[in-house]
Design a protein around this motif. Structure first.
Motif, PDB file in Angstrom:
ATOM      1  N   TRP A  37       1.037  -1.310   0.030  1.00 10.30           N
ATOM      2  CA  TRP A  37       0.004   0.133  -0.007  1.00 10.30           C
ATOM      3  C   TRP A  37       0.853   1.496   0.054  1.00 10.30           C
ATOM      4  O   TRP A  37       1.267   1.684   0.879  1.00 10.30           O
ATOM      5  N   ASP A  38       1.244   1.811  -1.125  1.00 10.59           N
ATOM      6  CA  ASP A  38       2.005   2.810  -1.260  1.00 10.59           C
ATOM      7  C   ASP A  38       1.528   4.148  -1.627  1.00 10.59           C
ATOM      8  O   ASP A  38       2.074   5.116  -1.903  1.00 10.59           O
ATOM      9  N   ASP A  39      -0.008   4.390  -1.272  1.00 12.21           N
ATOM     10  CA  ASP A  39      -0.771   5.494  -1.710  1.00 12.21           C
ATOM     11  C   ASP A  39      -1.822   5.417  -0.514  1.00 12.21           C
ATOM     12  O   ASP A  39      -2.633   5.029  -0.584  1.00 12.21           O
ATOM     13  N   GLU A  40      -1.778   6.305   0.355  1.00  9.95           N
ATOM     14  CA  GLU A  40      -2.681   6.602   1.401  1.00  9.95           C
ATOM     15  C   GLU A  40      -4.049   7.017   1.061  1.00  9.95           C
ATOM     16  O   GLU A  40      -4.936   6.938   1.627  1.00  9.95           O
ATOM     17  N   LYS A  41      -4.334   7.545  -0.325  1.00  9.46           N
ATOM     18  CA  LYS A  41      -5.399   7.918  -0.985  1.00  9.46           C
ATOM     19  C   LYS A  41      -6.114   6.723  -1.475  1.00  9.46           C
ATOM     20  O   LYS A  41      -7.226   6.793  -1.909  1.00  9.46           O
ATOM     21  N   ASP A  42      -5.298   5.249  -1.453  1.00  5.24           N
ATOM     22  CA  ASP A  42      -6.022   4.230  -2.149  1.00  5.24           C
ATOM     23  C   ASP A  42      -7.395   3.695  -1.732  1.00  5.24           C
ATOM     24  O   ASP A  42      -7.436   3.377  -0.254  1.00  5.24           O
ATOM     25  N   LEU A  43      -8.573   3.876  -2.331  1.00  7.81           N
ATOM     26  CA  LEU A  43      -9.771   3.522  -1.892  1.00  7.81           C
ATOM     27  C   LEU A  43      -9.953   1.946  -1.389  1.00  7.81           C
ATOM     28  O   LEU A  43     -10.561   1.777  -0.450  1.00  7.81           O
ATOM     29  N   ARG A  44      -8.855   1.221  -2.016  1.00  6.38           N
ATOM     30  CA  ARG A  44      -8.911  -0.386  -1.465  1.00  6.38           C
ATOM     31  C   ARG A  44      -8.315  -0.461  -0.307  1.00  6.38           C
ATOM     32  O   ARG A  44      -8.751  -1.594   0.422  1.00  6.38           O
ATOM     33  N   HIS A  45      -7.763   0.548   0.439  1.00 10.04           N
ATOM     34  CA  HIS A  45      -6.880   0.600   1.721  1.00 10.04           C
ATOM     35  C   HIS A  45      -7.700   1.579   2.658  1.00 10.04           C
ATOM     36  O   HIS A  45      -7.053   1.879   3.678  1.00 10.04           O
ATOM     37  N   ALA A  46      -8.986   2.153   2.274  1.00  9.34           N
ATOM     38  CA  ALA A  46      -9.517   3.068   3.047  1.00  9.34           C
ATOM     39  C   ALA A  46     -10.120   2.440   4.109  1.00  9.34           C
ATOM     40  O   ALA A  46     -10.753   1.472   4.053  1.00  9.34           O
ATOM     41  N   PRO A  47     -10.407   3.438   5.245  1.00  3.73           N
ATOM     42  CA  PRO A  47     -11.205   3.293   6.217  1.00  3.73           C
ATOM     43  C   PRO A  47     -12.680   2.771   5.735  1.00  3.73           C
ATOM     44  O   PRO A  47     -13.081   3.558   4.935  1.00  3.73           O
ATOM     45  N   GLY A  48     -13.228   1.554   6.184  1.00  6.68           N
ATOM     46  CA  GLY A  48     -14.459   1.103   5.892  1.00  6.68           C
ATOM     47  C   GLY A  48     -14.351   0.190   4.699  1.00  6.68           C
ATOM     48  O   GLY A  48     -15.371  -0.843   4.773  1.00  6.68           O
ATOM     49  N   ASN A  49     -13.590   0.217   3.801  1.00  2.00           N
ATOM     50  CA  ASN A  49     -13.281  -0.778   2.842  1.00  2.00           C
ATOM     51  C   ASN A  49     -12.308  -1.918   3.287  1.00  2.00           C
ATOM     52  O   ASN A  49     -12.510  -2.955   3.260  1.00  2.00           O
ATOM     53  N   TRP A  50     -11.204  -1.329   4.204  1.00  2.00           N
ATOM     54  CA  TRP A  50     -10.141  -2.092   4.654  1.00  2.00           C
ATOM     55  C   TRP A  50     -10.320  -2.061   6.048  1.00  2.00           C
ATOM     56  O   TRP A  50     -10.445  -0.944   6.822  1.00  2.00           O
ATOM     57  N   MET A  51     -10.066  -3.146   6.685  1.00  2.00           N
ATOM     58  CA  MET A  51     -10.286  -3.233   8.128  1.00  2.00           C
ATOM     59  C   MET A  51      -9.106  -3.514   8.946  1.00  2.00           C
ATOM     60  O   MET A  51      -8.331  -4.462   8.431  1.00  2.00           O
ATOM     61  N   THR A  52      -8.628  -2.973   9.942  1.00  5.37           N
ATOM     62  CA  THR A  52      -7.673  -3.266  10.652  1.00  5.37           C
ATOM     63  C   THR A  52      -8.267  -3.802  12.010  1.00  5.37           C
ATOM     64  O   THR A  52      -9.318  -3.572  12.383  1.00  5.37           O
ATOM     65  N   MET A  53      -7.317  -4.570  12.927  1.00  5.71           N
ATOM     66  CA  MET A  53      -7.801  -5.057  14.115  1.00  5.71           C
ATOM     67  C   MET A  53      -8.222  -3.821  15.029  1.00  5.71           C
ATOM     68  O   MET A  53      -9.195  -3.828  16.029  1.00  5.71           O
ATOM     69  N   GLU A  54      -7.741  -2.841  15.076  1.00  5.80           N
ATOM     70  CA  GLU A  54      -7.955  -1.545  15.935  1.00  5.80           C
ATOM     71  C   GLU A  54      -9.108  -1.093  15.524  1.00  5.80           C
ATOM     72  O   GLU A  54      -9.674  -0.400  16.310  1.00  5.80           O
ATOM     73  N   ASP A  55      -9.928  -1.359  14.395  1.00  7.07           N
ATOM     74  CA  ASP A  55     -11.156  -0.595  14.061  1.00  7.07           C
ATOM     75  C   ASP A  55     -12.233  -1.426  14.626  1.00  7.07           C
ATOM     76  O   ASP A  55     -13.286  -1.207  14.747  1.00  7.07           O
ATOM     77  N   LEU A  56     -11.949  -2.910  15.080  1.00  5.68           N
ATOM     78  CA  LEU A  56     -12.715  -3.586  16.206  1.00  5.68           C
ATOM     79  C   LEU A  56     -12.723  -3.115  17.283  1.00  5.68           C
ATOM     80  O   LEU A  56     -11.807  -2.642  17.996  1.00  5.68           O
ATOM     81  N   VAL A  57     -13.829  -3.359  18.245  1.00  2.78           N
ATOM     82  CA  VAL A  57     -13.751  -2.940  19.788  1.00  2.78           C
ATOM     83  C   VAL A  57     -14.138  -3.972  20.575  1.00  2.78           C
ATOM     84  O   VAL A  57     -14.752  -5.044  19.949  1.00  2.78           O
TER      85      VAL A  57
END
Length: 612
Positions: free
Chosen positions: A362-382
């Motif tokens: 992931w070399d571009d922070e604007k990438d929709l495929r890695h954007a919040p909501g599309n891409w999930m990190t564990m820290e997004d869970l509660v």
């Protein structure tokens, strides 16, 4: 005529009419007299509708690679740099490849791997297609020569589809070009280049006769062209690959989806990447990017039970992730106040993304495929365990891997802690209380990959400017900055494929194809190395990339069950199942180098005539 609907024959009829199963052994039941039946092949395949029925079997079976628990597509991914097998509570899954991937191992199980499935299912598809090829001139009710050639071209496509995969999974394999209707135990391996040359010939015929427009789930001309690009690449015929890609990409039938479409009102805060992968949007006419689909609908006879994508590719977040105060913090109960399972599915972490796929590409922070909501990190869970709602201050707070003292708060970081592409694997599942990933049509080919294939052909020719333009068509759709020509190599192309085609492409097949091309051309890779065909199983681009990009096989990582992740260069090709070799008592199917039985090989057939 092009959109005519043909009534499918039943599965039982398709199996009966297509002759004996490949590589089955003789039995006394062949000696038993069989009464004549209305459903005998001579009474079924003397009509065009009967041949179309055999094609229905081919179309249906494409779906099986993607559906059900432990679907075969997972094996394609875990033998690549994008993922590893994350099942850590038992021995047997494909982790210690050096130990477990052998010809006589269990090669077809949800609990191990699906290598054997690809062998037998590949030849099953070839069998169905060959029934049509062999009987193409029996019907007397064709509306025209165009209809006859359309059916034949479709059969050629399905046969080529299976052989393309087999020749990049197993290398040299038996060449079967006609229906087999009696026991046969004298198969011989044929050089894969001979097979690929035949595939090119057949697909060029099919491109002439398969119509541009077909109902979703059927094979259109664009699917033939897409596969022909891959075959031309595999043969090292890059100009031909570009010419076919031009006809496909510039033909006007397909286009990249760059604006929101479909069920937009259901997801007002989402984007075109989300829309592209919604089950309700994949097969609609507004989706101009879809080339070839498999159809999987709920409450339809013979449905597969669902894609199961969330069960496979979502972490086992409900297992033993504690709060910093030491309480069990997560739950997969449906219907609780913080209902993670209905939002993200109940995952078991079988398809565990690597650091390469989670972060490195992931070399571009604007990438929709890695954007919040599309891409999930564990820290997004509660933390959502209802038992701690009123007693633990971390309830409702983001998950943590470590507490303030650096102590890890879970006992299995492989299976329970990794990021994932929610937009790709989220499939609503009304049939299961704990959603696994329900029924959905799925992409086999779409135009984004066609662009990346043409980019690859330009790369092999040294035309980096045009290669960059094709990659950028895909990148800019995802809101990324474009690449310059100087940034293009096979690594950047493979990275873009990983970003765009996760859980779609047969990743191991494509890595092996690229590795074969390096060996064929001698072109120096970005790692400074060149390769050759003579010692392909000893030294190849596939293994070097796996060691470079994964963080498991190159570091001696082991599971909580004590199994170490291992891999060797010869895994660029899979072992031919021992049963297939041993039951072929009057011929010789070769084993791949690195596996037991290779020492008994003989030279493969090196022409169509010899192969048959």
């Amino acid at each position: 005529m092009h959109n005519k609907i043909y009534k499918p024959i039943s599965l039982a009829l398709a199996i009966m009419a297509s002759g004996v199963l490949i590589f089955s052994s003789c039995s006394e039941e062949w000696l038993e007299p069989k009464p004549l039946s209305f459903y005998a092949p001579e009474n079924t395949f003397n009509q065009a509708s009967g041949l179309w029925g055999a094609m229905v079997a081919c179309e249906r079976n494409l779906r099986h690679e993607l559906t059900g628990d432990g679907a075969p597509i997972l094996t394609e991914h875990i033998f690549s740099e994008v993922a590893v097998e994350g099942t850590t509570d038992k021995s047997g899954p494909a982790q210690d490849m050096n130990k477990l991937i052998t010809p006589d191992a269990n090669l077809n199980s949800v609990n191990t791997n699906r290598i054997g499935w690809y062998w037998y299912e590949g030849f099953k598809g070839i069998k169905y297609a060959n029934v049509v090829v062999s009987r193409i001139d029996e019907p007397q009710d064709y509306e025209s020569e165009e209809e006859r050639n359309h059916i034949l071209g479709t059969a050629y496509f399905h046969r080529a589809m299976r052989y393309y995969r087999l020749t990049h999974q197993f290398g040299d394999v038996p060449l079967i070009l006609e229906e087999i209707n009696s026991p046969k135990l004298d198969f011989y391996s044929t050089d894969r280049k001979v097979i690929l040359r035949k595939l090119k010939e057949d697909l060029e015929f099919a491109e002439q006769w398969v119509p541009e427009y077909m109902d979703r789930g059927r094979v259109p001309k664009g699917a033939v062209q897409h596969l022909l690009i891959k075959v031309n690449l595999a043969l090292g015929e890059f100009d031909d690959a570009i010419a076919v890609a031009n006809r496909l990409i510039d033909g006007g039938t397909y286009e990249l989806m760059t604006e929101r479409f479909g069920a937009v009102d259901s997801y007002p805060e989402r984007d075109v990447i989300w829309d592209l992968h919604r089950p309700e949007n994949k097969s609609i006419s507004a989706n101009k990017e879809a080339i070839l689909m498999v159809m999987d609908r709920i409450n339809v006879e013979g449905n597969s039970g669902g894609i199961s994508s969330m069960r496979q590719a979502v972490p086992f977040y409900s297992r033993n992730i504690n709060t910093p105060t030491g309480n069990k913090g997560t739950s997969d109960q449906p219907g609780i106040d913080i209902d993670l399972v209905n939002t993200y599915g109940r995952g078991i972490g079988r398809l565990r993304g690597t650091w390469y796929h989670q972060s490195m590409i992931w070399d571009d922070e604007k990438d929709l495929r890695h954007a919040p909501g599309n891409w999930m990190t564990m820290e997004d869970l509660v933390y959502n365990n209802p038992d701690i709602k009123d007693s633990d201050p971390y309830y409702g707070e983001p998950l943590q891997m470590r507490n303030d003292d650096g102590v890890v708060l879970l006992n299995d970081t492989i299976r329970c802690w990794f990021d994932w592409p929610h937009y790709k694997v989220f499939i609503p599942d009304p049939e299961n209380n704990q959603p696994r990933g329900g029924n959905s049509d799925w992409y086999i080919f779409r135009l984004a990959e066609s662009y990346l294939l043409r980019a690859e052909a330009y790369y092999w020719k040294g035309d980096l400017q045009n290669a960059a333009a094709d990659i950028n068509a895909v990148r800019t759709r995802a809101h990324c900055d474009p690449y310059t020509a100087a940034e293009i190599n096979i690594g950047s192309i493979l990275d873009e494929r990983a970003r765009e085609l996760f859980y779609e492409e047969p990743r191991k097949t494509e890595l092996t194809r690229v590795s074969y091309i390096f060996a064929l051309t001698g072109k120096v890779a970005y790692n400074g190395k060149s390769y050759n065909e003579e010692n392909f199983s000893d030294e190849n681009f596939y293994f070097d990339r796996m060691m470079e990009k994964t963080d498991y096989y190159n570091k001696g990582v082991y599971t909580i069950h004590g199994d170490t992740y291992t891999l060797s260069p010869y895994h660029v090709l899979w072992p031919v199942p021992a049963d297939a070799i041993n039951s072929n008592t009057r011929g010789k199917i070769n084993q791949n180098k690195g596996y037991a039985g290779y020492e008994n090989n003989i030279p493969p057939r090196n022409s169509i005539e010899e192969g048959l």
